[in-house]
Enzyme design. Structure first.
Site, PDB file in Angstrom:
ATOM      1  N   GLU A 107      46.266  54.641  82.234  1.00 14.25           N
ATOM      2  CA  GLU A 107      45.101  53.954  82.799  1.00 14.25           C
ATOM      3  C   GLU A 107      43.973  53.777  81.778  1.00 14.25           C
ATOM      4  OE1 GLU A 107      45.145  52.871  86.059  1.00 14.25           O
ATOM      5  OE2 GLU A 107      43.113  52.056  85.942  1.00 14.25           O
ATOM      6  N   ARG A 154      37.840  30.729  77.538  1.00 16.45           N
ATOM      7  CA  ARG A 154      37.553  30.332  78.925  1.00 16.45           C
ATOM      8  C   ARG A 154      38.821  30.178  79.759  1.00 16.45           C
ATOM      9  NH1 ARG A 154      33.939  26.992  76.332  1.00 16.45           N
ATOM     10  NH2 ARG A 154      31.853  27.890  76.312  1.00 16.45           N
ATOM     11  N   LYS A 176      44.548  39.314  91.202  1.00 13.05           N
ATOM     12  CA  LYS A 176      43.394  40.164  90.894  1.00 13.05           C
ATOM     13  C   LYS A 176      43.620  40.773  89.515  1.00 13.05           C
ATOM     14  CE  LYS A 176      42.190  42.217  95.339  1.00 13.05           C
ATOM     15  NZ  LYS A 176      41.893  43.541  95.882  1.00 13.05           N
ATOM     16  N   GLU A 218      53.874  51.439  98.535  1.00 15.67           N
ATOM     17  CA  GLU A 218      53.322  50.126  98.898  1.00 15.67           C
ATOM     18  C   GLU A 218      54.333  49.331  99.717  1.00 15.67           C
ATOM     19  OE1 GLU A 218      50.253  49.349  98.482  1.00 15.67           O
ATOM     20  OE2 GLU A 218      49.538  50.681  96.880  1.00 15.67           O
ATOM     21  N   LYS A 281      52.974  39.832 100.946  1.00 19.43           N
ATOM     22  CA  LYS A 281      51.730  39.785 100.175  1.00 19.43           C
ATOM     23  C   LYS A 281      51.372  38.340  99.829  1.00 19.43           C
ATOM     24  CE  LYS A 281      48.724  41.751  96.926  1.00 19.43           C
ATOM     25  NZ  LYS A 281      48.431  42.595  95.795  1.00 19.43           N
ATOM     26  N   GLU A 291      39.999  37.801  99.833  1.00 15.58           N
ATOM     27  CA  GLU A 291      39.840  39.036 100.596  1.00 15.58           C
ATOM     28  C   GLU A 291      38.623  39.006 101.507  1.00 15.58           C
ATOM     29  OE1 GLU A 291      40.638  42.477  98.231  1.00 15.58           O
ATOM     30  OE2 GLU A 291      40.105  43.837  99.851  1.00 15.58           O
ATOM     31  N   ARG A 295      43.291  39.913 104.410  1.00 18.08           N
ATOM     32  CA  ARG A 295      43.811  40.630 103.249  1.00 18.08           C
ATOM     33  C   ARG A 295      43.482  42.121 103.314  1.00 18.08           C
ATOM     34  NH1 ARG A 295      43.893  38.438  96.925  1.00 18.08           N
ATOM     35  NH2 ARG A 295      45.060  40.213  96.133  1.00 18.08           N
ATOM     36  N   ASN A 299      45.188  47.219 103.140  1.00 17.16           N
ATOM     37  CA  ASN A 299      44.534  48.492 102.825  1.00 17.16           C
ATOM     38  C   ASN A 299      44.927  49.614 103.762  1.00 17.16           C
ATOM     39  OD1 ASN A 299      43.168  47.707 100.569  1.00 17.16           O
ATOM     40  ND2 ASN A 299      41.440  46.888 101.722  1.00 17.16           N
ATOM     41  N   HIS A 302      44.834  53.140 102.658  1.00 17.22           N
ATOM     42  CA  HIS A 302      44.046  53.184 101.431  1.00 17.22           C
ATOM     43  C   HIS A 302      42.652  53.774 101.625  1.00 17.22           C
ATOM     44  CE1 HIS A 302      47.318  50.880  99.857  1.00 17.22           C
ATOM     45  NE2 HIS A 302      46.747  50.716  98.682  1.00 17.22           N
ATOM     46  N   HIS A 306      42.477  56.440  99.098  1.00 15.39           N
ATOM     47  CA  HIS A 306      41.649  56.282  97.898  1.00 15.39           C
ATOM     48  C   HIS A 306      40.727  57.467  97.697  1.00 15.39           C
ATOM     49  CE1 HIS A 306      41.932  51.722  97.033  1.00 15.39           C
ATOM     50  NE2 HIS A 306      42.644  52.440  96.191  1.00 15.39           N
ATOM     51  N   HIS A 318      48.647  57.007  92.498  1.00 20.73           N
ATOM     52  CA  HIS A 318      48.078  56.178  93.561  1.00 20.73           C
ATOM     53  C   HIS A 318      48.971  56.169  94.810  1.00 20.73           C
ATOM     54  CE1 HIS A 318      46.147  52.662  95.367  1.00 20.73           C
ATOM     55  NE2 HIS A 318      47.349  52.112  95.475  1.00 20.73           N
ATOM     56  N   GLY A 950      66.924 111.460 104.995  1.00 17.59           N
ATOM     57  CA  GLY A 950      66.469 112.151 103.784  1.00 17.59           C
ATOM     58  C   GLY A 950      64.968 112.272 103.677  1.00 17.59           C
TER      59      GLY A 950
HETATM   60  N1  LIG Z   1      45.730  43.897  90.571  1.00 11.39           N
HETATM   61  C1  LIG Z   1      46.048  44.476  91.677  1.00 11.39           C
HETATM   62  O1  LIG Z   1      46.015  43.871  92.745  1.00 11.39           O
HETATM   63  C2  LIG Z   1      46.473  45.859  91.653  1.00 11.39           C
HETATM   64  C3  LIG Z   1      47.105  46.428  92.755  1.00 11.39           C
HETATM   65  C4  LIG Z   1      47.547  47.740  92.684  1.00 11.39           C
HETATM   66  C5  LIG Z   1      47.367  48.472  91.523  1.00 11.39           C
HETATM   67  N2  LIG Z   1      46.733  47.895  90.471  1.00 11.39           N
HETATM   68  C6  LIG Z   1      46.541  48.629  89.213  1.00 11.39           C
HETATM   69  O2  LIG Z   1      47.826  48.926  88.665  1.00 11.39           O
HETATM   70  C7  LIG Z   1      47.712  50.034  87.828  1.00 11.39           C
HETATM   71  C8  LIG Z   1      48.877  50.968  88.088  1.00 11.39           C
HETATM   72  O3  LIG Z   1      50.078  50.280  87.826  1.00 11.39           O
HETATM   73  P1  LIG Z   1      51.445  51.035  87.547  1.00 11.39           P
HETATM   74  O4  LIG Z   1      51.675  52.003  88.602  1.00 11.39           O
HETATM   75  O5  LIG Z   1      52.459  49.989  87.313  1.00 11.39           O
HETATM   76  O6  LIG Z   1      51.099  51.874  86.258  1.00 11.39           O
HETATM   77  P2  LIG Z   1      51.420  51.720  84.703  1.00 11.39           P
HETATM   78  O7  LIG Z   1      51.282  50.359  84.254  1.00 11.39           O
HETATM   79  O8  LIG Z   1      50.574  52.715  84.041  1.00 11.39           O
HETATM   80  O9  LIG Z   1      52.934  52.133  84.602  1.00 11.39           O
HETATM   81  C9  LIG Z   1      53.354  53.411  84.958  1.00 11.39           C
HETATM   82  C10 LIG Z   1      54.181  54.095  83.866  1.00 11.39           C
HETATM   83  O10 LIG Z   1      55.513  53.571  83.842  1.00 11.39           O
HETATM   84  C11 LIG Z   1      55.865  53.131  82.543  1.00 11.39           C
HETATM   85  N3  LIG Z   1      56.782  52.029  82.730  1.00 11.39           N
HETATM   86  C12 LIG Z   1      56.463  50.799  83.173  1.00 11.39           C
HETATM   87  N4  LIG Z   1      57.593  50.112  83.349  1.00 11.39           N
HETATM   88  C13 LIG Z   1      58.620  50.860  82.995  1.00 11.39           C
HETATM   89  C14 LIG Z   1      60.037  50.659  82.953  1.00 11.39           C
HETATM   90  N5  LIG Z   1      60.597  49.566  83.405  1.00 11.39           N
HETATM   91  N6  LIG Z   1      60.802  51.686  82.511  1.00 11.39           N
HETATM   92  C15 LIG Z   1      60.229  52.841  82.104  1.00 11.39           C
HETATM   93  N7  LIG Z   1      58.919  53.084  82.151  1.00 11.39           N
HETATM   94  C16 LIG Z   1      58.113  52.089  82.584  1.00 11.39           C
HETATM   95  C17 LIG Z   1      54.560  52.819  81.900  1.00 11.39           C
HETATM   96  O11 LIG Z   1      54.641  52.888  80.503  1.00 11.39           O
HETATM   97  C18 LIG Z   1      53.635  53.871  82.482  1.00 11.39           C
HETATM   98  O12 LIG Z   1      53.792  55.066  81.752  1.00 11.39           O
HETATM   99  C19 LIG Z   1      46.369  50.661  88.117  1.00 11.39           C
HETATM  100  O13 LIG Z   1      45.505  50.420  87.062  1.00 11.39           O
HETATM  101  C20 LIG Z   1      45.892  49.970  89.368  1.00 11.39           C
HETATM  102  O14 LIG Z   1      44.481  49.824  89.406  1.00 11.39           O
HETATM  103  C21 LIG Z   1      46.296  46.616  90.509  1.00 11.39           C
END
Ligand SMILES: NC(=O)c1ccc[n+]([C@@H]2O[C@H](COP(=O)([O-])OP(=O)(O)OC[C@H]3O[C@@H](n4cnc5c(N)ncnc54)[C@H](O)[C@@H]3O)[C@@H](O)[C@H]2O)c1
Length: 1707
Positions: A107, A154, A176, A218, A281, A291, A295, A299, A302, A306, A318, A950
């Protein structure tokens, strides 16, 4: 709103399109599913790299593509991507550029700085507006890259290639993008849509399992809010979904599944699930991109999730927090939007199936220190910050049913309701009685009966047609049953009416054997296991191969018997194998022969479930009607058999109970007609009768009315009689129809006691708690005036979830209610409710019935304070929505109590102080034995146990060991009251028990310190006595229970003159056993000797390596530590009294000022007894022994599967070990996930063994810190003097010593342990360096807690060498090492030497002549065995030369032995003499001591006396104490080591020491020079009458062997007369060791032989004692070993030393 109504439950329209084939130029053919989200094109498939590049080159042409990824992903896919790129660009006219930017994972990367870095780099690389960015990674990379794309020049085009499941179903979809700032997550970003999202499910195969689960949270959420069918798929297919990516096969292929034609079913499913989630989704985003309303529904889970995440991040992911959030928000839905309990059960089950936590008490979370910050206040406070929330309401998405939300937006929920759901405890407010009384009766049904639910499921599944089951109980048990029936394809299950109705589509008994490799797992569900055993016999293998169906369960289930049922089925031709243990699960049942029918005999005295199992399947018998005959004595639980039969009839079966033709009476034989079952269409499951008692009691106590539906006079459940048999006699108006029960309480709740003052609740024992709270406020009986009622027939309630009788007494007492305990029950005295104490906090013992019963009493406690019920969640066992129902259906008022979500004890505010409740929290619910506290050192020790176990003997040993007074309560009683039998005759048993209790109370009062007191065997029969003992063990001092094998007791008593038992001893034992346990803090196994057991075990050879170690040849000189029972028992008592806790001095330094590492040897034997002879040798150099309890197995073969070793076996092993060694013992039960063989899910069994260890007084206990905090807290309060090794093991190889995670494990270990222990695995050397940094940091943070920290694996060996606290070691003779990378002590020490941590030392022997001395052999053998680099050399000298003086002051000098003629001369060279050396007037040992600055001091000591002393002591047990007859000794010879011998005799406690020397004057001279108090009497002859009369028991000769003789004619200087060894036996030591058999030792043999013959003829056992001969060589070796220990701080390996020296001696 009509249009809106159709908005939910839909998926993006494109979801419904069929997949299309994409053929790329290179020739590969992909099946791609297309979806759309707004305008974004989403492509889903497997192994898509070529397709992705082809699509980009054809539709998103650019000169530059920028790929952003993290290091993990780059490492795995970098090469494959590059290759795909090269293939795709081959032959292209204008080659585009591929620029790759790789970032650290995590992160932290989602930051402004990193965004800037990427932008600067892209600018440097000349990227312009046509650049296409590819986000290749998880959500971190996706969010960050998307934001870069949004602002670079841009906005440039970008595509998402998500690589985590979370990114695929969530973060990549919706546009997002964001980065984090120090103010919070995702605070700066943009809505910016990609051009494409390529979802390549093949990438998931490398995703760590935990990340996969993280994404599944999720997926589950989306199905829960939107699509019931998707949810059902997730529920039923989780194994397949997980296997699609986690299976080994799935891991190997890198192309399978590209085209639909070669996709596995599992792959299809996985893709389906992802597509379903993305479809939802996409639909929601398309309708509400920014949202604004809809949308929000995503949550769900959440809002609370959260808040939990804010506390637990980054350790907890998460999705894991959301998973818990979903359950809590579902509970809010249950309260506010009628979300059915069954659905919470389904949600919980499915989340658990994907390995997600569902509560903060999950060990993964509870083990984190920061989990303690999770309080209701904190969570509400975090939620308050959310901008959507205003005032004291929070926006939360509520569910109406699975797949449908309560509203199409989040609902405002009041804080009070949230608090109620979050809080671990509740406050129940009094019911306003007037209001309650005037309203119409409340109507409700309670959860379904478990017994009926299970039967109904089987019947409905086996029936033809559809059955709608209403009011089914939703518990673990029924869930297991449904899953099992589903696996057999016995039926399909659906839910209707929001889950209230379970629709069972039965297949009429056409069952199918599950696929190969699939077992039916029944957890610990006893009913399901028994019923299924017959049901599976109906299953057929669809492939016709006759494969059996396997049913199995958890460790505990595997210990529950099933043999009678198996026997009966086998006799009917069913083929059943036992893959593990005969008579227990698992069973492999083949349905090929089928269940034939005909006559079946079944033993039915153990469980009625066997009977029901056969009955339920009988109508489906293949060939004949079943005639079931129940044999083997009284049939148990007939009502349950009747229940089964009645229900079978409801499903159309014909069952007849045959009558005896001669008497017409019903027999135990049943005839069941073939013909199967037909569904009755609908079936209402009866309410659970025990649960029904609570609402009915509420009506009774508040004077209102309640109707409980679905239970009435026709019920077969015993507790259904509660209303008529308990409430009516207490003054309620009860009306019962066959299916309903109504109770109207007396006006104002004026209940009264039973007329007879007595009620038998044997038929409804579970309801006694409800009755007790009513009786507490019941007035005197109007007829008889009875003020109390005695509840009888409930003794079994002592062994339920807790000791319920005790629990009711303790908790009622808090309200001021008086109770009296009886053997078979409890007497409750009624009081005026206005006098009830207020502000009480009720401890519920995690027992649902205690909690529900007291919530009834709480309804009438006066005042407005309310009553706190701790552990609110315990009601989930039978009535999860009890608190909701109490409030919504029964007009009760329930509030949440702010506090710690994890730990109700810490939050318990008022009457129970946290510490005292921890002291009484049972460590295991399996038994109610007490565990020790830390008592004052001089507290009197009471001993209890069966007669003949004993108590007296062991008590005397204890008194000797502790120098205390021993008292025998039986003797004291007779002194006071005369002969016991007479007293009983005169006063009866009650009179006796009363007098006994008075005596006990008096002893506790007047002899509470400084004694050891043994009590009579029957003392625990008296209630008052038990109460006294319990209270004593709880606070004041130890109560020890002596345990002895019943057969041994019987044998012992048969030889005694005491009267025989009045009843079978086994019965007495069974009755008293639980009492002994609850009254005692400790237990001591009285085992005379294990050698007999060893022979029994398996012959003489302990294992293959044993032969080599056998030291039989040198047995003649043995100094091996034969530990007699006295030594063992003494050590036990010294431990529990704190006199000598035998703990390793971990902080010790060696004499040269260096750290002295301590070693812990792991014993991995399945049975220690045959291995005991090896123990001395294998424990060489070790400071403590680790008993790996999880590896023990009574079969003697190493267990292969996780299993729980029987407690008695463990106790025996521990005792056996103690008989062999005095080394401290570390008791370790290692679970499977911690690398051991104890089941992971057997917490109760685990703590039951822990309890045993504490009770047996082990020096150390290894406990894993992952166990729940409550358990660890309780353990800390109840460990007595045992020290805790609080351990954390990481087997995944991912433990990072530099992470905060590891530090928080350490902090937790420090908190709960005396020795924190952390074990990781080294993948590189860096891991070891990180560990050393950690070690330094830890030493600074907690200097008083020695740290045990190592890395496993061969690379981790470096850390094992550097660790100095209880380093875990092994030995070649062990079956296998305790862990990968374990080394022996010698190996570690050699390595320490090579690292410069143990410089070589030189040791010497000074004197002359010394050429034939055995000392060099002894010391060098020992050094080598221990891996010391040291050498021991001879230095022949007749005087103290200059060279000698220099040697002893030289740098490498380690120490010296000194012999004649230098023993006196060397004294002048010493810096200090020990007092002993001064008294003896000679030095035989030189010890160099260096202080921290390296300054040397030489200390002169004398160890000659020590060997004489310790060997005499060893062979004269009990002779040297105050209780024994005075000891006299004899020393022969006034030269040589006479001074040492005299000193040894003095230290033995001799009252008089005779001294004889051939030259009288020399003896006189010597005696003169020694202290008067030694009482030396010089003799002029060995025939002196004085000597013959005194019968000396210790005789030590200093005369050279050739100077003595047995024959007067030999001419030797000293003639040993045959009268010398008369008397009661003793020990004779000859200091001379050439020849081996000296005349004195010969005399010993002769005397013993004569005594044996005499005893035989006189048959007068016991009057003549044996003599023990101690040869000079033995003394020499012992003395050498003592020197070795003084110099090195370690025991020499005695057996080895003995063997080597003996070989040298006989040379
Ligand atoms: N934009 C959105 O709508 C939205 C929604 C939910 C979460 N998020 C964000 O997403 C982030 C979390 O995402 P995440 O859970 O994917 O975390 P991440 O990107 O950190 O990945 C998790 C771990 O898995 C590893 N990894 C990824 N793909 C792999 C693969 N195929 N094989 C082996 N290892 C792999 C990564 O290197 C990392 O160590 C947070 O920052 C959260 O805020 C955004």
């Amino acid at each position: 709103m009509a249009a809106d109504a159709r908005v939910t439950g839909q998926k993006e329209a494109s979801y419904h399109l069929p997949p299309v084939d994409s053929v790329i130029p290179a020739g590969q053919n992909f099946t791609i599913h297309h979806l759309r989200c707004l305008d974004v094109k989403i492509h889903l498939g497997f192994y898509l790299f070529p397709h992705i590049f082809h699509t980009l080159f054809t539709t998103l042409k650019s000169s530059t593509y920028v790929l952003i990824q993290d290091r993990n992903v780059a490492g795995i896919y970098g090469q494959a991507l590059q290759q795909a790129w090269e293939t795709a660009t081959q032959g292209m006219e204008k080659q585009p550029r591929l620029l790759t930017y790789t970032l650290p994972p995590g992160e932290m990367t989602k930051s402004r700085q990193v965004k800037e870095e990427i932008e600067d780099w892209m600018l440097e690389q000349g990227c312009v507006r046509d650049t296409v960015l590819i986000a290749f990674g998880g959500g971190v990379i996706g969010d960050l890259s998307g934001f870069v794309a949004a602002t670079f020049m841009r906005g440039i085009k970008y595509v998402q290639v998500p690589t985590t499941l979370l990114a695929m179903v969530d973060s990549a979809v919706g546009g997002k993008t964001a980065i984090d700032t120090p103010h919070g997550k995702n605070l700066v970003g943009a809505f910016y849509q990609p051009q494409y999202i390529f979802i390549d499910a093949g990438l998931l195969r490398t995703l760590p399992e935990r990340e996969f689960s993280n994404g599944m949270a999720e997926v589950v959420k989306t199905a829960a809010i939107w699509d019931a069918a998707d949810f059902a798929k997730l529920e039923s297919e989780y194994a397949a979904i997980r296997s699609a990516v986690l299976d080994r096969e799935a891991q190997q292929s890198a192309t399978q599944g590209r085209h639909s034609s070669d996709r596995t079913i599992a792959q299809d499913l996985l893709l389906d699930v992802i597509r379903g989630s993305v479809g939802v989704k996409s639909h929601i985003v398309t309708i509400d991109e920014k949202e604004t309303g809809l949308r929000n529904l995503v949550n769900f889970g959440h809002s609370i999730g959260h808040a939990i995440e804010a506390v637990l991040t980054p350790e907890i992911l998460h999705g894991e927090c959301i998973s818990i959030g979903m359950i809590l928000e579902a509970e809010l839905s249950r309260r506010l939007s009628s979300f059915a309990q069954v659905n919470i059960g389904r949600l919980t089950k499915v989340l658990k199936a994907y390995n997600l936590p569902v509560s903060v008490t999950d060990p993964r979370i509870a083990s984190l220190d920061k989990a303690r910050e999770l309080t209701t206040q904190r969570i509400l406070q975090i939620m308050r910050v959310d901008k959507k929330n205003v005032g004291d309401t929070k926006k939360i998405v509520l569910l109406a049913e699975i797949g449908r939300c309560h509203e199409e937006k989040a609902t405002a929920v009041h804080d009070d309701v949230i608090r109620r759901v979050l809080a671990p405890q509740v406050r129940v407010m009094p019911v306003i009685q007037e209001a309650a009384a005037s309203s119409t009766p409340a109507r409700l049904s309670t959860p379904g009966s478990k017994s009926i639910s299970n039967r109904a499921l089987v019947l409905a599944a086996l029936a033809k047609g559809t059955t709608k089951l209403r009011n089914l109980l939703h518990s673990d048990d029924t869930a297991v049953m449904m899953t099992g029936l589903g696996q057999l394809k016995a039926a399909e299950f659906q839910w209707e009416e929001g889950g209230e109705v379970v629709v069972v589509n039965g297949r009429g008994g056409a069952l199918v054997t599950p696929p190969t490799g699939t077992e039916i797992y029944l957890q610990n569900a006893g009913t399901a296991a028994r019923f299924m055993a017959t049901v599976v016999a109906l299953a057929k293998d669809a492939e016709g191969k006759g494969r059996p169906t396997v049913i199995t369960g958890n460790a505990r289930m595997k210990q529950r018997p099933i043999a009678p049922l198996v026997e009966a089925l086998r006799s009917n031709g069913v083929q059943i194998q036992h893959p593990e243990q005969d008579g227990f699960l698992p069973l492999a049942v083949s349905g090929e022969q089928g269940f034939r029918g005909g006559r079946i005999e079944l033993a039915a005295s153990i469980s009625s479930q066997y009977v029901s199992s056969i009955l339920l399947c009988a109508p489906l018998a293949k060939d004949e009607d079943v005639v079931l005959e129940l044999v083997g004595g009284k049939v148990i639980s007939q009502p349950y058999i009747d229940m089964t039969i009645a229900m079978m009839r409801d499903f159309g079966a014909k069952v007849e109970r045959l009558a005896d033709p001669s008497t017409g009476q019903p027999t135990d034989t049943y005839r069941i007609a073939r013909g199967g079952y037909t569904s009755p269409g609908a079936y209402d499951v009866e309410s659970d009768a025990s649960s029904a008692t609570y609402p009915l009691a509420l009506a009774a106590i508040t004077g209102s009315g309640v109707v409980v539906e679905k239970i009435g006079s026709s019920s077969l459940q015993g507790d259904a009689r509660f209303a008529t048999d308990v409430l009516a006699p207490m003054g309620c108006k009860v009306t019962q129809t066959p299916t309903e029960t109504q109770v109207l309480g007396p006006s104002g709740g004026a209940l009264h006691q039973f007329e007879s003052g007595d009620v038998d609740m044997e038929p409804m024992t579970d309801a006694f708690l409800t009755a007790a709270v009513l009786l507490a406020v019941a007035g005197p009986n109007p007829e008889s005036g009875a003020k109390s009622t005695r509840i009888r027939g409930i003794a079994n309630q002592r062994v339920k979830e807790c000791n319920r009788i005790q629990a009711m007494m303790d908790q009622l007492a808090k309200f001021g209610v008086k109770t009296v305990e009886h053997e078979d029950g409890l007497e409750v005295f009624g009081m005026d409710r206005s006098q009830l104490k207020t502000g009480v906090s009720v401890h519920c013992y995690d027992d649902h019935r205690v909690a529900m019963a007291f919530s009834i009493l709480a309804a009438v406690v006066p005042g407005r304070e309310g009553t706190v019920l701790e552990e609110k969640r315990c009601v989930e066992k039978t009535w999860p929505n009890w608190w909701d129902d109490l409030e919504t259906k029964l007009a009760g008022a329930v509030q949440g109590v702010d506090g710690d979500l994890l730990d109700h004890h810490a939050a318990a505010t008022s009457s129970t102080a946290a510490s005292s409740s921890l002291l009484t929290t049972p460590l295991s619910k399996l038994d109610n034995s007490q565990t020790p506290r830390v008592y004052p050192n001089d507290a009197t020790i009471f001993i209890i146990g069966m007669r003949g176990s004993g108590k007296t003997h062991l008590g005397q040993v204890a008194a000797r060991a502790l120098s205390r007074t021993f008292l025998d309560a039986d003797v004291l009683f007779e002194e006071k009251h005369g002969v016991l039998g007479e007293f009983v005759k005169a006063h009866g048993w009650p009179g006796f028990r009363k007098a006994e209790a008075e005596l006990l109370a008096d002893l506790i009062r007047s002899r509470g310190t400084g004694c050891v007191i043994s009590l009579g065997g029957g003392v625990v029969e008296g209630e008052a006595n038990r109460a006294l003992l319990k209270a004593y063990a709880n606070k004041q001092g130890p109560v020890v229970h002596t345990v002895r094998d019943l057969a041994e007791i019987a044998a012992f008593l048969s030889t005694s003159d005491r009267p025989a038992w009045g009843e079978p001893m086994e019965d007495v034992w069974q009755r008293r056993k639980p009492w002994f346990a609850e009254c005692s803090s400790h237990e001591l196994v009285n085992l005379a000797s294990v050698s007999g057991l060893a022979n029994k075990a398996n012959g003489a050879t302990p294992n293959e390596n044993a032969g080599a170690l056998d030291a039989s040849s040198s047995a003649a000189i043995s100094i091996a530590p034969a530990r007699n029972q006295e030594a063992q028992v003494s050590a036990f008592f010294r431990f529990i009294s704190g006199q000598d806790t035998n703990h390793v001095d971990i902080a010790a330094q060696s004499i040269d000022g260096q750290v002295r590492p301590s070693y812990l040897l792991t014993l991995t034997f399945p049975d220690l007894i045959p291995a005991l002879p090896l123990l001395d040798e294998i424990s060489t150099g070790s400071d403590a022994l680790e008993l790996r309890v999880d590896l023990l197995s009574p079969t003697g073969a190493a267990p292969k599967e996780p299993a729980v070793p029987p407690k008695e076996y463990v106790a025996l092993q521990l005792t056996a070990l103690r008989q062999r060694t005095s080394l401290p013992i570390v008791f370790t039960v290692r679970t499977k996930s911690q690398g051991g063989l104890f089941p992971d899910n057997a917490q109760d069994e685990y703590f039951s063994l822990v309890q045993l260890a504490l009770r047996m007084g082990v020096e150390y206990l290894d406990v894993e810190i992952q166990w729940p905090t409550v358990a660890l807290e309780a353990l800390r309060a109840q460990k007595g003097r045992t020290q805790i090794l609080a351990s954390y093991h990481d087997w995944t190889g991912k433990l990072n010593w530099a992470s905060t995670d590891t530090w928080s494990h350490y902090e937790r270990a420090v908190k709960y342990g005396d020795v924190p222990k952390l074990v990781g695995k080294a993948n590189t050397m860096q891991d070891n360096w990180d560990l050393e940094t950690f070690r330094l940091k830890a030493a600074k943070a907690h200097p008083s807690k020695p740290l045990l920290a190592i890395n496993m694996g061969s690379l981790g060996q470096a850390s094992r060498i550097l660790n100095t606290t209880l380093s875990l070691v092994t030995h070649e003779a062990m079956p296998f090492p305790g862990a990968p990378g374990q080394m022996s002590v010698a190996q570690v020490q050699r390595a320490r030497h090579l690292l410069g941590l143990m410089p070589q030392k030189r040791f010497f022997l000074f004197g002359s002549p010394i050429a034939h001395s055995l000392s060099p052999c002894l010391h060098n053998t020992a050094h080598q065995a221990l891996g010391h680099p040291h050498v021991y050399e001879r230095f022949e000298a007749t005087e103290v030369t200059q060279q000698l003086k220099e040697l002893i002051r030289s740098n490498g000098f380690g120490g010296a032995s000194v012999t004649i003629p230098l023993k006196v001369a060397i004294m002048a060279e010493m810096d200090e003499l020990t007092p002993v050396a001064t008294i003896i007037g000679a030095v035989n040992t030189v010890i160099p001591v260096r202080d921290q600055s390296g300054k040397l001091r030489l200390i002169g000591d004398n160890t000659d006396w020590m060997a004489i002393h310790s060997l005499c002591k060893q062979h004269l047990p009990g002779a040297t104490t105050s209780n024994a007859a005075p000891l006299t000794s004899l020393v022969i010879g006034a030269g040589g080591s006479a001074r040492a011998a005299l000193y040894a005799a003095y230290r033995l406690g001799s009252q008089r020491i005779f001294l004889y020397n051939r030259t009288l004057s020399k003896a006189q001279e010597l005696a003169q020079s020694l202290p008067k108090e030694w009482n030396i009497v010089v003799l002029d002859s060995l025939d002196a009458a004085e000597l013959v009369e005194a019968k000396p028991r210790a005789i030590i000769s200093n005369v050279p062997a050739d100077g003595t003789s047995l024959s007067a004619t030999s001419g030797a200087g000293v003639i040993l007369p045959s009268t010398l060894l008369q008397g009661r036996g003793g020990v004779a030591v000859d200091m001379s060791y050439k020849p081996h058999k000296t005349p004195l030792l010969e005399l010993v043999d002769k005397t013993n032989n004569e005594a044996a013959t005499a005893t035989l003829s006189a048959s007068d056992a016991g009057s003549t004692g044996r003599w023990t001969a101690v040869p000079g060589l033995t003394i020499l070796l012992e003395q050498g070993c003592q020197q070795f220990k003084l110099w090195t701080g370690r025991e020499a390996p005695r057996a080895l030393v003995e063997r080597e020296c003996w070989a040298e001696y006989v040379k």
